[in-house]
Design a protein around this motif. Structure first.
Motif: not given
Ligand code: WTA
Length: 672
Positions: A185, A283, A328, A406, A435, A547
């Motif tokens: 990212f 992640t 992501w 998310g 993820t 996030h």
């Protein structure tokens, strides 16, 4: 304030099964018109029987889907070979294919001039359209360049770029020549980037000279320069041009656009094995070190394609607008791989929801005629505060489905999204996944033909997915209307295969907590009707503006500050971000300083070492942290204090020194 999980459960019990809206017709659909591969499935006449079939005849279901949806160089011999208890996950072995051929060449044969990408650049109205033919040319030139510069099958290339066609071409060029990609990212700091480059052992990095976001320049090349100083493996950095501004080019730097022009537009695709690595994606977990989850070729692509088509009811000719960054997993699966595998048109969003004003998304929807819009609750919460006029100004009649991803979407945001953005006529699909899962696992659509949608509930498992909830003793909860740890009972093709260089950690994190099941790390509630509601993480991972970040990662950075003796970081409910970051820090003895200055310093350090979104919203300096006699920090107690739930502090008898709690309560009331 209640923590996320409890807030969610409290809110469902208030509104549960208010029959909300029937978003799709209750007509029974023709199942083979809906999903052609279902033609050969015995006893499947509608979507709910298809869902049952996909779970109880998982191999048949996925084999048919794989044959139908993917182009194979060599067909597979076995559908799956999995043993979840040992972390062994293999799909479509013996099969050979190339992901870039599946995403590009086969569509170029049928519709070369169809728009593959719409690059919605930061400056509104300056979008760039890229056709399948053009994207294939870019990908091939880039693939040839990478090959000529020594990148080989099995290498891992790190990509540090904002959403742009060159980033997509870079991902696909890696896939074409059999290299794995590791997209980082572009909001991550130099240190976070260098840690990921080192762990992935990349010798090649691809970046752009500068990024442009929200009207501001972002010095991406400079960040890469800083990052690679501590990455001895890096031999070359390809630099694409996004702005006119020249950047310093060192001996290892290669001007990407110029060099690509010298390459041929034909690039022989590698015949990849189904289980070769397609990409790593880092992640956060509950320890300080981010983990590089590994996704492989065939299973991942199939799962991304199928979920993209069915969860959003994507039809040929639709314009799909996923506004997640490509850094992501949402950007990987629903900006790049899913839509391109389906021959779709996908939007690459470079800007922010409020640039140049809070109407940006909806002006874009009108201008680009977007049919499916997929975004994060944090942006929805932010935009609803600006008022309906920013939405109503624009024509949104092209919209057919609205997606949320998310983090939990609260009722207010869901209703605003549905009634204002979607004019009450577009289904809102709250999609739960990770993820690790590669693609959407729970969402209101498509598995029920009479798709009633309940606000803020992910509701129904996708085809082939069998969720279960575990009680605290690790037993599968047999009845519904219950909560527990969310696990998935059988493997599916899109799931991650391992953690790069650390299969043991993969097993310990996902396979060992509930042997034989994939443990997601999330808690969930299952209603009487069998609908799922995600209640939040069960570990020390928090979710800030969608996030993921491990509290231990932030603590690591705070603890490195010379004035800090130790710290504890927790998440707390935040109006816009979903969760905010709250840090407690104990300063070293004798440190004589102004708390305000130190506080700012610590916040800046976290921004610099991780990323802005991880920076604490609040820092409380304390004399000591509440600890058990064995020295474990009791974050649960800190969370209750921040939430103002002093009644709920629970049993403090195991604390080493209960007076620490009183001091913290006192300090907290002064701070807040
Ligand atoms: C959370 C993002 C509630 C969850 C795709 C999960 C959600 C983590 C939802 C994964 C949702 C994701 N409702 N919570 N619809 N979707 N989450 O890996 O805690 O960045 O484990 O993947 O986000 O975050 P990741």
């Amino acid at each position: 304030m209640l923590p996320c999980a409890e807030r969610v459960v409290a809110s469902i019990s208030r509104r549960l099964f208010r029959s909300y809206l029937s978003v799709s017709s209750r007509r029974r659909c023709n199942i083979t018109a809906f999903m052609p591969e279902a033609a050969g499935f015995d006893g499947v006449s509608d979507r709910s029987t298809l869902q049952d079939f996909s779970v109880s005849n998982s191999e048949k279901f996925w084999a048919a889907a794989a044959r139908h949806r993917l182009s194979w160089i060599r067909t597979f011999d076995a559908v799956r070979d999995c043993d979840l208890s040992r972390g062994k996950i293999k799909w479509f072995e013996g099969g050979k294919l190339n992901v870039s051929v599946n995403c590009l060449d086969r569509h170029v044969h049928t519709c070369p001039d169809k728009v593959a990408l719409i690059w919605e650049r930061d400056e509104p109205g300056s979008e760039v359209k890229v056709t399948y033919r053009e994207l294939l040319d870019m990908t091939c030139r880039l693939g040839n360049l990478l090959r000529r510069r020594g990148v080989k099958r099995g290498d891992c290339v790190t990509i540090y770029m904002p959403p742009c066609p060159m980033a997509v071409a870079s991902m696909l060029a890696c896939a074409r020549i059999g290299a794995a990609h590791n997209v980082v990212f572009a909001g991550f700091s130099a240190e976070a980037l260098s840690e990921r480059i080192r762990d992935a052992q990349s010798s090649t990095v691809i970046t752009v000279n500068q990024g442009v976001r929200g009207g501001k320049l972002v010095e991406l090349k400079k960040t890469v320069d800083e990052a690679v100083q501590s990455c001895p493996t890096v031999q070359q950095v390809f630099v694409a041009t996004r702005t006119e501004n020249p950047v310093l080019m060192a001996a290892r730097d290669v001007a990407l656009d110029e060099e690509m022009l010298k390459e041929d537009v034909v690039c022989e695709p590698e015949a990849m094995d189904s289980e070769d690595v397609l990409f790593l994606l880092y992640t956060s977990g509950s320890t300080g070190k981010p983990k590089g989850l590994v996704h492989t070729q065939a299973g991942y692509l199939l799962y991304a394609a199928l979920t993209h088509r069915y969860v959003f009811s994507y039809q040929d000719g639709d314009v799909f607008g996923c506004v997640a960054d490509i850094g992501w997993i949402t950007g990987h699966s629903y900006t790049v791989y899913g839509p391109l595998a389906n021959g779709g048109t996908t939007v690459l969003f470079e800007s922010t929801p409020i640039y140049p004003d809070p109407g940006r998304y909806w002006e874009m929807v009108q201008r680009l005629k977007i049919n499916q819009f997929y975004g994060a609750p944090t942006a929805i919460r932010l935009l609803l505060k600006y008022g309906d006029q920013w939405v109503r100004k624009y024509d949104r009649s092209t919209l057919k489905t609205l997606g949320s991803v998310g983090e939990p979407i609260n009722t207010e945001a869901w209703e605003w999204y549905h009634t204002v953005v979607g004019d009450g006529r577009c289904p809102v699909v709250d999609t739960w996944w990770q993820t690790e899962t590669g693609g959407i696992c729970i969402s209101p659509k498509p598995s029920d033909p009479d798709a009633e949608i309940i606000p803020g509930m992910a509701m129904r498992p996708f085809f082939g997915i069998k969720p279960v909830l575990m009680d605290t003793e690790g037993n599968v909860q047999s009845s519904s209307d219950t909560s527990g740890a969310l696990c998935i009972a059988q493997p599916w093709p899109g799931m991650a295969r391992t953690i790069h260089n650390n299969h043991q950690r993969f097993i310990e994190t996902y396979c060992q907590p509930h042997p034989g099941y994939f443990f997601t790390g999330d808690g969930a509630y299952c209603s009487k009707e069998g609908y799922y509601q995600i209640t939040g993480r069960l570990d020390d991972v928090i979710n800030v503006s969608g996030h993921r970040i491990g509290t231990a990662e932030i603590e690591d950075v705070v603890n490195q500050c010379p004035v800090v003796a130790e710290s504890a970081v927790i998440g707390y409910a935040h109006d816009i971000k979903g969760e905010g970051v709250f840090a407690f820090a104990v300063l070293k003895q004798g440190v004589d300083t102004q708390y305000g200055d130190v506080s700012q310093q610590l916040k800046d350090t976290v921004s610099k070492k991780i990323a802005k979104y991880a920076s604490p919203d609040h820092i409380q300096f304390v004399k000591r942290l509440p600890k058990t006699r064995s020295g474990k920090i009791m974050r649960r107690v800190l969370r209750k204090i921040v939430e103002g739930d002093l009644e709920g502090l629970g049993d403090l008898s195991t604390l080493d020194d209960p007076t620490a709690v009183q001091e913290i309560i006192q300090g907290n009331s002064e701070l807040c």
